[in-house]
Enzyme design. Structure first.
Site, PDB file in Angstrom:
ATOM      1  N   CYS A  39       2.593   5.358   4.159  1.00 18.64           N
ATOM      2  CA  CYS A  39       3.385   6.283   4.375  1.00 18.64           C
ATOM      3  C   CYS A  39       2.977   7.771   4.217  1.00 18.64           C
ATOM      4  O   CYS A  39       3.097   8.396   5.155  1.00 18.64           O
ATOM      5  CB  CYS A  39       4.972   5.875   4.206  1.00 18.64           C
ATOM      6  SG  CYS A  39       5.353   5.164   2.836  1.00 18.64           S
ATOM      7  N   ARG A  86      -1.773  -3.262  -4.955  1.00 22.53           N
ATOM      8  CA  ARG A  86      -0.552  -3.310  -5.883  1.00 22.53           C
ATOM      9  C   ARG A  86      -1.080  -4.036  -7.022  1.00 22.53           C
ATOM     10  O   ARG A  86      -1.563  -5.129  -7.056  1.00 22.53           O
ATOM     11  CB  ARG A  86       0.525  -3.809  -5.398  1.00 22.53           C
ATOM     12  CG  ARG A  86       1.029  -3.405  -4.085  1.00 22.53           C
ATOM     13  CD  ARG A  86       1.975  -2.222  -4.298  1.00 22.53           C
ATOM     14  NE  ARG A  86       2.106  -1.775  -2.738  1.00 22.53           N
ATOM     15  CZ  ARG A  86       3.259  -2.248  -2.006  1.00 22.53           C
ATOM     16  NH1 ARG A  86       3.906  -3.072  -2.431  1.00 22.53           N
ATOM     17  NH2 ARG A  86       3.448  -1.698  -0.692  1.00 22.53           N
ATOM     18  N   ASP A 143       1.126  -1.489   9.502  1.00 20.47           N
ATOM     19  CA  ASP A 143       1.908  -0.504   9.200  1.00 20.47           C
ATOM     20  C   ASP A 143       2.398   0.480  10.482  1.00 20.47           C
ATOM     21  O   ASP A 143       1.296   0.772  11.235  1.00 20.47           O
ATOM     22  CB  ASP A 143       1.615   0.146   8.034  1.00 20.47           C
ATOM     23  CG  ASP A 143       2.741   0.618   7.086  1.00 20.47           C
ATOM     24  OD1 ASP A 143       3.970   0.304   7.482  1.00 20.47           O
ATOM     25  OD2 ASP A 143       2.394   1.083   5.919  1.00 20.47           O
ATOM     26  N   HIS A 197       4.608   4.243  11.292  1.00 25.99           N
ATOM     27  CA  HIS A 197       5.837   4.940  10.990  1.00 25.99           C
ATOM     28  C   HIS A 197       6.191   5.830  12.460  1.00 25.99           C
ATOM     29  O   HIS A 197       5.430   6.503  12.848  1.00 25.99           O
ATOM     30  CB  HIS A 197       5.258   5.963   9.699  1.00 25.99           C
ATOM     31  CG  HIS A 197       5.038   5.204   8.635  1.00 25.99           C
ATOM     32  ND1 HIS A 197       4.013   4.386   8.343  1.00 25.99           N
ATOM     33  CD2 HIS A 197       5.957   4.772   7.943  1.00 25.99           C
ATOM     34  CE1 HIS A 197       3.842   4.110   7.202  1.00 25.99           C
ATOM     35  NE2 HIS A 197       5.284   3.883   6.700  1.00 25.99           N
ATOM     36  N   HIS A 223      10.050   3.142   9.109  1.00 22.78           N
ATOM     37  CA  HIS A 223       8.872   2.474   8.613  1.00 22.78           C
ATOM     38  C   HIS A 223       9.318   0.954   9.251  1.00 22.78           C
ATOM     39  O   HIS A 223      10.460   0.402   9.166  1.00 22.78           O
ATOM     40  CB  HIS A 223       8.798   2.374   7.237  1.00 22.78           C
ATOM     41  CG  HIS A 223       9.103   3.380   6.050  1.00 22.78           C
ATOM     42  ND1 HIS A 223       8.011   3.935   5.489  1.00 22.78           N
ATOM     43  CD2 HIS A 223       9.933   4.311   6.061  1.00 22.78           C
ATOM     44  CE1 HIS A 223       8.500   5.167   5.033  1.00 22.78           C
ATOM     45  NE2 HIS A 223       9.677   5.265   5.264  1.00 22.78           N
TER      46      HIS A 223
END
Length: 719
Positions: free
Chosen positions: A403, A432, A452, A454, A582
């Site tokens: 993001c 991560r 993903d 946005h 999101h």
């Protein structure tokens, strides 16, 4: 008199000091026979708990309630611990909590437990259950309890006690309090007696370090489970057996889909060609849908400056689950440590040691002091100054989220209300640093790719945009064939893990709830399940053997646009703040495909199968015709393989079946003479002969009906 509010809304009165069991007995003797615990207001307690206060809410818990079953599992952990201590008196107990679908107990024991020992443990547990011994809670002042534990010499229980809150510590005794009864330090609650724990089974044993500290002695972690009755336990064990057959790690290796190579790194997936095909098919499907819905694809780097993630709030809030930063210089590393210390402190609560450390690090940068660094400045001023210094020399972070990058693309040019909504999409790789014990195949990894996107929109557009994201998530699940799902709305709780104002949170939560209600979806609201920057809608999917997985998500965010000072020019020619959405229908390709492998047991539908058709020649004489069929299928854009080997046809069929290829075309001299193909399915069904054009037409129809229960290709051809 005490007023007790029941689940149906009725209020009954009981004498002060009545127990939960007394109230339930008065409601219904039948319910009292089934109750194993109670929920008083929001707290689960023993039935022997005495009620106090002018008014309380009470709910009886049975083995049919999830919270009641958790109490039974906690109690069963005690029964298992007693059984182990009875069989091996030298055992030192460490910790035994209930967990999802069962419980475990960490123990120190010089005898290495094996599955052969499970039978003995279960037999001893059965004796304890048959004795119907009561669980009795005993409370002691903290000093006396600690003296008692020190005298017993169990370092694990002493550690547990020292970590516990409160002025008193509680123990649970199994049986009437006496020297020969089993006793364990425990907060509870527990079932009334050992006979109420349900049907149980000892499952497995594994190694575990105390508190996860690898420098400590290795303990044995003994797992077990319990359910309300033998039928439910049997169904659970059958589900586990089916899950073992469907394990994506095993099937992924057998089918050549992906590789987890320790030389590459824990939790880092290598996609092999067949797995890459499945991923590419999903990417193409979702990209086509994104373009149809007005999204703009972008590419962004997998690394960014630390200050980008400081602004977003990802760093250092999630520092423990991120890869360590890369610093441009030692000075940048020191400045970052300085900033973290200043951020974590303020003038009112900074300790003297923190302030001294702060000033010592700052003093190492005399050039900064000359630039006007005031040693006595408030922490907020220090933070601003340090952030200014870090703009010249900083560190970098493997991105944990996409993001912030998409936000910078939005901010790269002026925006008008006429431009909104702006929908930015990317198949973005993120990282991560999950703990090694939490990494699991493709389901929990350290590097993964999100589908993903946005959306930046006006407040007036928000409801329609969230509704569009929900619709897209539903479309994805329907096309894949995952029709059994529920919707969870994650809202914030009262903890301090969230960013942004309460006003922004209220607006975001209102928008999320309005979206699911306008979509007519049944949903549950769960406090504490929101993202740190906003509420979210999660799709919880149930697979074909009844397991639940969290997949697609939609999140509403008023906070990051504020932190990055995003704007657009409204109709009034003034600047306004956009709202950010999101969304990721798949979540991540790794997790999604890992779940699909298990859901389909590796037998993917035709449109997703990495190999859709395999042509097998019966003999050398039919080899040229098999090659011709292969060429025609390839020209028709089917993913096809040719087996013209010298193996017997039975072996070829078996290999294709093990590879879980949807269709097997067997061709011999007769098929060559008739210009036909003999069609079989991977599950052994013989569909007979048809012409090759008919087979291709039927495959095209089945591919067109992806997500539906499409008839088999040869059946369509014959129709």
């Amino acid at each position: 008199m005490l007023k007790v509010r029941l689940p149906d809304g009725n209020v009954v009165e009981h004498p002060d000091g009545a127990t939960a069991a007394d109230v339930i007995q008065a409601i219904s003797p039948g319910l009292a026979r089934r109750a194993i615990a109670a929920k008083i207001d929001s707290q689960v307690v023993d039935l022997a708990t005495r009620l106090g206060g002018p008014e309380v809410a009470l709910h009886a818990l049975t083995l049919d309630d999830p919270e009641g079953l958790e109490v039974a599992r906690h109690s069963c952990a005690h029964v298992m611990a007693e059984a182990v201590c009875s069989l091996w008196p030298q055992t030192k107990l460490a910790y035994g909590p209930p967990v999802e679908n069962g419980f475990y107990y960490d123990i120190e024991l010089d005898h290495a437990l094996t599955p052969e020992d499970f039978v003995r443990i279960e037999a001893k547990m059965a004796e304890i259950v048959a004795a119907n011994r009561p669980f009795t809670r005993v409370e002691m002042p903290r000093p006396a309890a600690l003296n008692k534990l020190r005298a017993e010499g169990n370092p694990y229980k002493i550690d547990n006690a020292q970590r516990a809150d409160g002025d008193t510590l509680s123990f649970y005794v199994t049986g009437q309090p006496a020297a020969n009864c089993f006793e364990d330090l425990c907060r509870g609650p527990h079932v009334p007696s050992t006979s109420r724990i349900g049907a149980f089974k000892v499952m497995q044993v594994a190694g575990a370090y105390w508190r996860g500290d690898a420098t400590k002695q290795m303990l044995q972690r003994l797992y077990g489970t319990t359910f309300g009755d033998k039928k439910a336990l049997k169904a659970h064990l059958a589900q586990l057996e089916e899950a073992r057959k469907r394990d994506h790690r095993k099937l992924g290796q057998e089918l050549g889909l992906f590789l987890l190579d320790p030389m590459v790194g824990t939790g880092l997936v290598l996609w092999k060609p067949k797995g890459a095909i499945i991923r590419r098919v999903l990417e193409s499907f979702i990209l086509e849908e994104l373009l149809r819905r007005g999204y703009q694809p972008v590419y962004t780097p997998q690394i960014g400056k630390l200050d980008l993630y400081r602004t977003s709030g990802h760093f250092p809030y999630y520092k423990d689950s991120q890869y360590p930063p890369l610093f441009e210089s030692q000075r940048a590393q020191q400045l970052n440590a300085l900033w973290e210390l200043a951020r974590a402190s303020n003038a009112d609560r900074a300790s003297q040691a923190e302030l001294e450390l702060f000033d010592r690090i700052a003093a190492e940068h005399e050039d900064l002091l000359k630039a006007g660094y005031p040693a006595s400045a408030p922490m907020e001023d220090r933070l601003r100054r340090i952030r200014g210094w870090l703009t010249h020399e900083d560190g970098y972070l493997l991105r944990p989220m996409n993001c912030p990058h998409h936000i910078r693309i939005y901010a790269s040019e002026p925006r008008s209300y006429r431009d909104l909504p702006v929908r930015i999409a990317e198949f973005g790789q993120v990282y991560r640093y999950e703990q090694s014990g939490e990494v699991s195949g493709m389901i929990r990894v350290r590097g993964f790719c999100q589908d993903d996107a946005h959306i930046f929109c006006t407040p007036e557009q928000l409801l329609a945009e969230v509704a569009g994201c929900v619709d897209m998530a539903k479309l994805v699940l329907d096309v894949i064939g995952l029709h059994n799902y529920r919707v969870r709305v994650g809202l914030r709780d009262d903890s301090d893990k969230y960013i942004g104002s309460l006003e922004n949170w209220a607006r975001a939560e209102t928008a999320v709830l309005a979206a699911v209600q306008s979509a007519g979806m049944e949903h549950v609201q769960e406090r504490g399940e929101a993202a740190f920057y906003g509420p979210k809608i999660d799709f919880i999917v149930k697979d074909c053997i009844g397991r639940e997985w969290q997949l697609g998500t939609v999140q509403v965010d008023y906070n990051l646009p504020e932190r990055f000072e995003l704007t657009y020019i409204g109709e009034d020619n003034h600047e306004h703040r956009p709202v950010m959405v999101h969304r990721a229908p798949f979540g991540s390709f790794e997790r999604f495909i890992g779940i699909l492998i298990e859901h389909f047991a590796g037998a993917f539908p035709l449109w997703l199968a990495p190999v859709q058709v395999r042509i097998c020649s019966i003999s050398e004489k039919s080899g040229p015709y098999a090659q011709q069929v292969y060429d025609v299928c390839r020209a028709a854009l089917l993913r096809v393989e040719l087996d013209n080997s010298s193996e017997r046809i039975g072996a070829k069929i078996r290999q294709a079946t093990l590879a879980k290829i949807p269709y097997l075309l067997v061709v011999g001299e007769q098929e060559a003479a008739d210009n036909t193909v003999n069609v079989r399915t991977r599950d052994g069904k013989q569909l007979g002969s048809c012409s090759l054009p008919e087979f291709l037409a039927a495959c095209a129809l089945e591919l067109q009906k992806r997500g539906e229960t499409a008839p088999a290709a040869a059946d369509q051809a014959s129709a």
